[in-house]
Design an enzyme around this catalytic site. Structure first.
Site, short mmCIF file in Angstrom:
data_model
loop_
_atom_site.label_atom_id
_atom_site.label_comp_id
_atom_site.label_asym_id
_atom_site.label_seq_id
_atom_site.Cartn_x
_atom_site.Cartn_y
_atom_site.Cartn_z
N THR A 136 -1.72 -1.87 4.74
CA THR A 136 -3.14 -2.17 5.46
C THR A 136 -3.93 -3.59 4.99
O THR A 136 -4.33 -3.11 4.13
CB THR A 136 -3.60 -1.31 4.88
OG1 THR A 136 -3.67 -0.80 3.64
CG2 THR A 136 -2.72 0.51 5.72
N HIS A 139 -7.89 -10.45 5.87
CA HIS A 139 -6.41 -11.48 6.41
C HIS A 139 -6.28 -11.86 8.20
O HIS A 139 -4.63 -11.74 8.12
CB HIS A 139 -5.55 -10.20 6.41
CG HIS A 139 -4.94 -9.63 4.59
ND1 HIS A 139 -4.22 -9.78 4.20
CD2 HIS A 139 -5.76 -8.65 4.36
CE1 HIS A 139 -4.59 -9.68 3.21
NE2 HIS A 139 -5.17 -8.12 3.54
N ASP A 156 -0.27 -13.41 1.68
CA ASP A 156 0.81 -12.79 2.23
C ASP A 156 2.52 -12.81 2.70
O ASP A 156 2.86 -12.67 2.71
CB ASP A 156 -0.18 -11.92 4.06
CG ASP A 156 -1.99 -10.86 3.14
OD1 ASP A 156 -1.09 -11.13 2.27
OD2 ASP A 156 -2.08 -11.17 4.26
N ASP A 203 0.79 -1.23 0.20
CA ASP A 203 0.00 0.15 0.19
C ASP A 203 0.71 1.57 -0.02
O ASP A 203 0.40 2.32 -1.12
CB ASP A 203 -0.84 0.05 0.88
CG ASP A 203 -1.98 -1.44 1.21
OD1 ASP A 203 -2.57 -1.45 0.14
OD2 ASP A 203 -1.61 -1.98 2.04
#
Length: 164
Positions: A63, A69, A97, A51
Site C-alpha cells: 500500500t 511514493h 520501490d 505490507d
C-alpha cells in the site's frame, strides 16, 4: 512560502507519521480477510518488507502513500517549502520501490501496488470494486499490477543489473 510550523513542531509532526498499521493498511487487511485470503503482514524476509504477503498465491501487496511514493494523482502535491529536499527524498523512495519490485520478481513473487488514492479520498474505489480487483489479480496467478482511482493496470518491472 514559509512553513506554518517552526522546525521543532514540523519535526515532531513528521516523526508521528506511522510506517505500519496505517489507515489504508487496515482497510486493505479487512478487505483481504473478507475475501477469505490468509496473509502475513510486514513480511521481513522479503525485499521491501511488503505490507501483505500471500504465500499460497506467491504474491505480495504494497500500500503506497501517493505523496511518499510519487503517484501521479490529485493526492500528490509538490511541497512549497524545502522543495529540493522533498523531491530528492521522494525520488529515492521511488528508486527503492523499483529495486524492491525487481528483486521480488526475480525471486518469483508477483507484486500488486495499491495506491492510497484508491483506498481513501474523494475518488476512492468502493469496497466491492476493490474486492473484485483483488480477487481477480490474486487468483489469476500471473503478472504484476497496480490499482489506483482509474482501476487496475499492469506494473512495469525494471531489470536489476547482473551485479546484484
Amino acid at each position: 512560502m514559509a512553513d506554518v510550523h517552526d522546525k521543532a513542531t514540523r519535526s515532531k509532526n513528521m516523526r508521528a507519521i506511522g510506517t505500519r498499521d496505517t489507515a489504508i493498511e487496515k482497510r486493505l487487511a479487512t478487505l483481504l480477510t473478507e475475501c477469505g485470503f490468509t496473509w502475513t503482514a510486514q513480511e521481513k524476509t522479503l525485499p521491501g518488507r511488503p505490507d501483505f504477503a500471500l504465500h499460497d498465491y506467491r504474491c505480495v501487496i504494497f500500500t503506497h502513500g501517493c505523496f511518499w511514493h510519487h503517484h501521479d494523482c490529485y493526492l500528490f502535491k509538490v511541497p512549497a517549502t524545502r522543495t529540493a529536499f522533498w523531491l530528492a527524498k521522494i525520488a529515492g523512495n521511488v528508486e527503492r520501490d523499483k529495486r524492491d519490485v525487481a528483486r521480488l520478481h526475480q525471486l518469483g513473487w508477483r507484486v500488486l501496488i495499491i495506491w492510497e488514492c484508491a483506498l481513501r479520498g474523494r475518488e476512492k474505489l468502493s469496497d466491492r470494486g476493490l474486492n473484485e480487483r483483488l480477487e481477480e489479480w490474486i487468483c489469476a496467478g500471473e503478472g504484476s499490477a497496480q490499482i489506483g482511482t482509474q482501476g487496475m493496470s499492469q506494473l512495469a518491472i525494471t531489470s536489476l543489473p547482473d551485479t546484484m
